[in-house]
Each structure stands twice: as structure tokens, then as C-alpha cells.
Design a protein around this motif. Structure first.
Motif: not given
Length: 571
Positions: A245-247, A249, A301-302, A304, A483
């Protein structure tokens, strides 16, 4: 197998590990052209995989790593295996320092059982500009790999031709060997590899035992956590990675991914990330570098996306970095270094890259034969893609929607509206915003494919597909995806061919051109005839030295074949 102070005896035969068990009988043996190299040279190798004879599910990819004294990989190769056999070239970096290295061979599934089950072979690499080693006075000291030294000089084969062992420079040498008839039934299925390379009285011959017997006897399995079992690559190589998760990790589980390969062919695969956020795609057996695009199916796009290293990564071959070589060995290696520099200048006996044309022909389509196929060159030029679909592609419309555009399937008058298309591709890559197609110049497009009904891959159902393929197959230079992950990876190494010098061919003979090959002959695809006879010819070089002829392999009856003979080249 961990190392103490090491000197010249480290140049022992390959330490073949053929422990077997009912769950994982796979074991590997690697035959190299020699076991002493100069930094910058190419290591020529054959890769033999031994699996359960009662099972067809054996690995189709092999791994080879060169490990330095710090247990770090300095060269790696993943190769394709055809019925348990493969061969290739491992390029040794010219930046390596003089020292002892370990060659490690394995399959993905063997990683479940630790390095104890891997093939291992001690390799000496010499760099005249980076020696950085203390010399030792004694010629030999005990070395733990000596436990795996092989005792037989020949197994299931005999020399029926060559009896002499001294030859002049640039002379033709012919060998004739015969396999034991009881060891094979179909000669075309035998995998034999032969090398003729530099040797020395201080370097022991490579030897082999009846290693298939160890596999037949079997060994108790190593302890393995079944929950973390690595699956074997029995149907092809894997492309693996993870989602975070980008938010937060944290790993992202149960997220669907698409894998596509840009080009004129259409390849699509999907995978749902597991509870640890990992994914594993089965990919075609591509050689060389290829571009891949991995996207989340919902195009959000949330997250990685990270691809993983397919190699083992951690190594524990060396436990003592205090390595000594004898002055005699370093002096001999220095002579090989001069040979390498001369051959590099004159390009003598260098492996050749495979020049096979791998251009994407555009005929592979994961959806098979389309319902509609339109080649734009068959029609008059139209100014916009909207007109192309309106005039040339029946039942498909590209319609403007505010600032964007989208595709619809047009039903017959009186019929209910048709769903889809769910997937729009440009040069094999699924698009999150089909409006880009509306802005393309039709002169850039080669063909359009359409699937109007439902198409199912596993549990993925697509209500219709529209695929646009450009003339260049390069996605018309768009910056995509936003994305996902667009990356270039080498799935399998390029195939190389070794150029054996033949002075009997006029164009190869040049009395002025120096010839200081450290490997005189290499053939990883040798086959016996119906009577078991093996014949081959090589030419000596200008380098006066001892050379070792070594043949290793396996027959279609899983019988080990080994032969070695030392020859001397004099003036």
C-alpha cells in the motif's frame, strides 16, 4: 561444505549434490569447460537436471550463480531446460578480483531444501590488475570440498581411437569414443557435453562418480515449511513480485493484477495477490530482455508494484575469507591472462551471440481467432479513428463522451443493448482510458481485432475485446501505464554458440593471426550414433601447455557418462 584456508587444492571436481527424496528428487550437475578463468572471460557450461523418472513434472528453468568470498552473487544466469538439459554462457565480470568463487546451480523448487542440495563447484578467477591475495608456500592444504572428489576416470565409455598424448601447435586431433551399449537405447535422447581446455599438474583432473546411484538410493528430506513451499517451474519460468500500500506500506492481498507484454502479439495473464501480497505470473520462455507491464485490474493508483529477484539471493558457501593461492598457481593463471588479452584483441574463439530474429510477428493472440479482423491497408485512408470504426469495423463504435471517448458494441435494431467491450488493448496492453484511441492517427495502425461475445480465462470473464495493433508495435509512444509498473526484465538468457577453431577450413587459417585459446574445444550437444560411437575433432592452439579432455553427461536410461584424458601441446 564451508571453507577453511584454501589453496591450490580448491580446484577440485564439481561437488555434485544428488541427495534425493520422494517429495523432491530434483538434483543438478553442471559441467563447465574448466575451473580456472580470467576475469572478463566467458564460462561455458552444460546444465543437467535429474528428476523423478516416474514423473514428467520436472523444472523447465535452471539457475546458475557465481558467488564471491562475501557470499554475494557476482554473475547470474537463468536458462531454459529442455527435458532436463540446457547449456549457455556465463559472462564473468572483468572487475572481479583474483580469488576463489563458488559456482552454484539449482532449480526454483530445490530452494525449498537449502544450499546443501545445490550443485557447487569451486572456481578460481584471476585478475592481473586485482590480485589482492597472499601467496602460500605449500602446494596443497586440506579443503572441505575434497569430500566430494570423484574417483573414476571413465564411466560407461572407452577410448577406441586416440592413443598418443603429445601434439604440436595448430595440429588436428581426432577422438573416437564408444558408449557401453547397455547404457542407452535412444542416442538422440542422450545429453553429452565435452570440453578440451587448459590443465596443469597442479590442477587435479575433474572426476565423476556414479552420481546417479546417489539419487537412486535417496536421502532423508530436509525440513521444509509447507506453508512457504516454492512451486517448481514445471511449465515455464515465473515472474514474481509483491504489492504494498502506498499509504501504509503494508502488503496488499486479494488484489487482481494483469500482466501484458507490449508488442504486436497479444498476451494477457492475471493473478490475485495472496495473503502476503505476493504474486506469481507464468510467463513465456522468452530469451533476452523483454518489456512487461503489470497493472491492477481496477486501475487504482493506491499500491506499489515490485518485481522480485528470481535467484536464491542468500548464500552461505564461505565462512572464512582468509584465502591463499600458491605462487605456482598465480604464475600459471597469469599466463592464461595473457592468452585472454591476446584472444580478446583478435577475437579468437569467442562465444557468438544467437542472431536468431526474435521480432514479434504479431500472430500470437491470447483470445485466438477474433470474430472481426480488419487490416487498414486493405482499405482507403480515413482521417480519424472514429471513422475507421464506423466505416470498417461492423458492430463497434468509438463515441465521444464529453472530454473523453469510449467503445460500445452496436446491437441490431430491435435487439437489447450489448454489454462491453470490457477490455481495450493497444499493442497488447490493456488501457484504463480508451479515449486515447480517438486521438491516434489511423496511418499508424496496422490492424483491429474484435471479440464481440464473452471470453473467459480461468475465472476471468471479459464481455468483449477490442485490440488495436500499430505498425511499429510500440504503443505509439504513449507514456503508459500511470497505475502500474512498466519494466524491462531478462527472463531467460540469450543462447550463445561457441566458435570452435578449425584450421582445415581455408578461411579460418591465418598463420599470422595469434591463437592462444584457453579452451580448445567445447560442444554441449554431443550425440552418439546408433552404435554408441562418438567422434569429434579439434585443433590445438599456439599455447604450449597441458590440456584436459573431459566428457560428461547422461543417457536416456539415466546412466552417467564420464571420460577424461590429458594431452600435452608442445612446439
Amino acid at each position: 561444505m564451508k571453507n577453511n584456508i584454501i589453496t591450490l587444492i580448491l580446484l577440485l571436481a564439481p561437488a555434485l549434490t544428488l541427495q534425493g527424496d520422494a517429495l523432491n528428487p530434483e538434483r543438478v550437475f553442471v559441467h563447465t569447460d574448466r575451473n580456472i578463468y580470467v576475469a572478463g572471460e566467458d564460462m561455458l557450461y552444460s546444465f543437467f537436471l535429474y528428476g523423478n523418472p516416474d514423473s514428467d513434472a520436472i523444472s523447465t528453468a535452471g539457475y546458475l550463480e557465481l558467488i564471491n568470498i562475501n557470499n554475494a552473487a557476482v554473475a547470474q544466469s537463468r536458462l531454459i531446460l529442455d527435458d532436463g538439459f540446457g547449456h549457455g554462457v556465463l559472462s564473468i565480470p572483468d572487475s572481479l578480483t583474483t580469488g576463489l568463487y563458488m559456482l552454484s546451480g539449482y532449480t526454483r523448487f530445490m530452494r525449498n531444501y537449502g544450499e546443501e542440495t545445490f550443485f557447487s563447484q569451486a572456481i578460481v578467477i584471476y585478475n592481473p590488475f586485482k590480485e589482492n591475495l597472499k601467496t602460500a608456500k605449500q602446494d596443497t592444504v586440506p579443503y572441505t570440498l575434497a569430500e566430494k572428489e570423484y574417483t573414476a576416470k571413465s564411466v560407461n565409455i572407452e577410448n577406441t581411437g586416440l592413443t598418443e598424448n603429445k601434439f604440436g601447435t595448430r595440429k588436428k586431433v581426432s577422438m573416437r569414443l564408444k558408449l557401453d551399449s547397455a547404457t542407452f537405447s535412444r542416442p538422440e535422447l542422450c545429453n553429452l557435453s565435452i570440453s578440451v581446455a587448459v590443465s596443469s599438474s597442479i590442477i587435479p583432473e575433474k572426476k565423476i562418480s556414479t552420481f546417479t546411484q546417489a539419487l537412486k538410493n535417496g536421502y532423508p528430506p530436509d525440513s521444509t515449511d509447507g506453508n512457504n513451499l516454492l512451486f517448481g517451474e514445471t511449465t515455464g519460468p515465473y515472474l514474481e513480485g509483491s504489492l504494498i500500500s502506498r499509504e501504509t506500506l503494508e502488503p496488499v492481498k486479494n488484489r487482481r493484477l494483469y500482466l501484458s507484454i507490449p508488442g504486436k502479439s497479444n498476451y494477457l495473464s492475471y493473478y490475485d495477490s495472496d495473503d502476503k501480497g505476493n504474486f506469481r505470473f507464468l510467463v513465456p520462455s522468452f530469451r533476452g530482455n523483454r518489456e512487461f507491464i503489470i497493472q491492477v485490474a481496477d486501475f487504482r493508483d493506491d499500491i506499489i508494484i515490485k518485481t522480485g529477484n528470481p535467484f536464491a539471493g542468500r548464500h552461505e558457501w564461505f565462512t572464512d575469507g582468509n584465502i591463499h593461492f600458491t605462487e605456482k598457481l598465480l604464475d600459471y593463471a597469469s599466463r592464461l591472462g595473457v592468452n585472454y588479452q591476446v584472444n580478446k584483441i583478435y577475437e579468437t574463439g569467442q562465444p557468438e551471440a544467437d542472431n536468431t530474429d526474435r521480432t514479434d510477428t504479431g500472430f500470437f493472440r491470447f483470445y485466438g481467432e477474433p470474430d472481426i479482423e480488419v487490416f487498414l491497408d486493405d482499405y482507403i485512408d480515413l482521417p480519424t479513428m472514429e471513422e475507421v470504426f464506423h466505416e470498417l469495423v461492423p458492430g463497434v463504435a468509438l463515441r465521444r463522451r464529453g472530454d473523453g471517448a469510449g467503445f460500445v458494441f452496436v446491437s441490431e435494431p430491435g435487439d437489447p443493448p450489448l454489454p462491453g467491450p470490457d477490455a481495450v488493448f493497444l499493442d497488447g496492453v490493456i488501457l484504463d482510458d480508451p479515449s486515447f484511441i480517438a486521438g491516434l492517427d489511423p496511418e499508424l495502425i496496422e490492424r483491429i481485432d474484435v471479440i464481440k461475445g464473452k471470453y473467459q480465462i480461468g475465472n476471468l470473464i471479459l464481455n468483449g475485446i477490442v485490440s488495436i495493433v500499430s505498425l511499429e508495435g510500440g504503443m505509439c509512444d504513449i507514456d503508459y501505464p500511470n497505475t502500474g509498473l512498466r519494466t524491462s526484465l531478462t527472463i531467460l538468457e540469450e543462447e550463445s554458440r561457441y566458435k570452435n577453431m578449425d584450421y582445415s577450413v581455408n578461411q579460418c587459417y591465418d598463420p599470422i593471426m595469434p591463437d592462444f585459446r584457453n579452451t580448445l574445444y567445447w560442444n554441449p550437444t554431443l550425440k552418439p550414433d546408433d552404435e554408441g560411437m562418438i567422434e569429434f575433432t579439434f585443433h590445438t592452439s599456439d599455447f604450449v601447455s597441458d590440456y584436459l579432455i573431459t566428457l560428461q553427461g547422461i543417457t536416456d536410461r539415466d546412466e552417467a557418462i564420464y571420460y577424461s584424458k590429458k594431452i600435452i601441446v608442445t612446439r
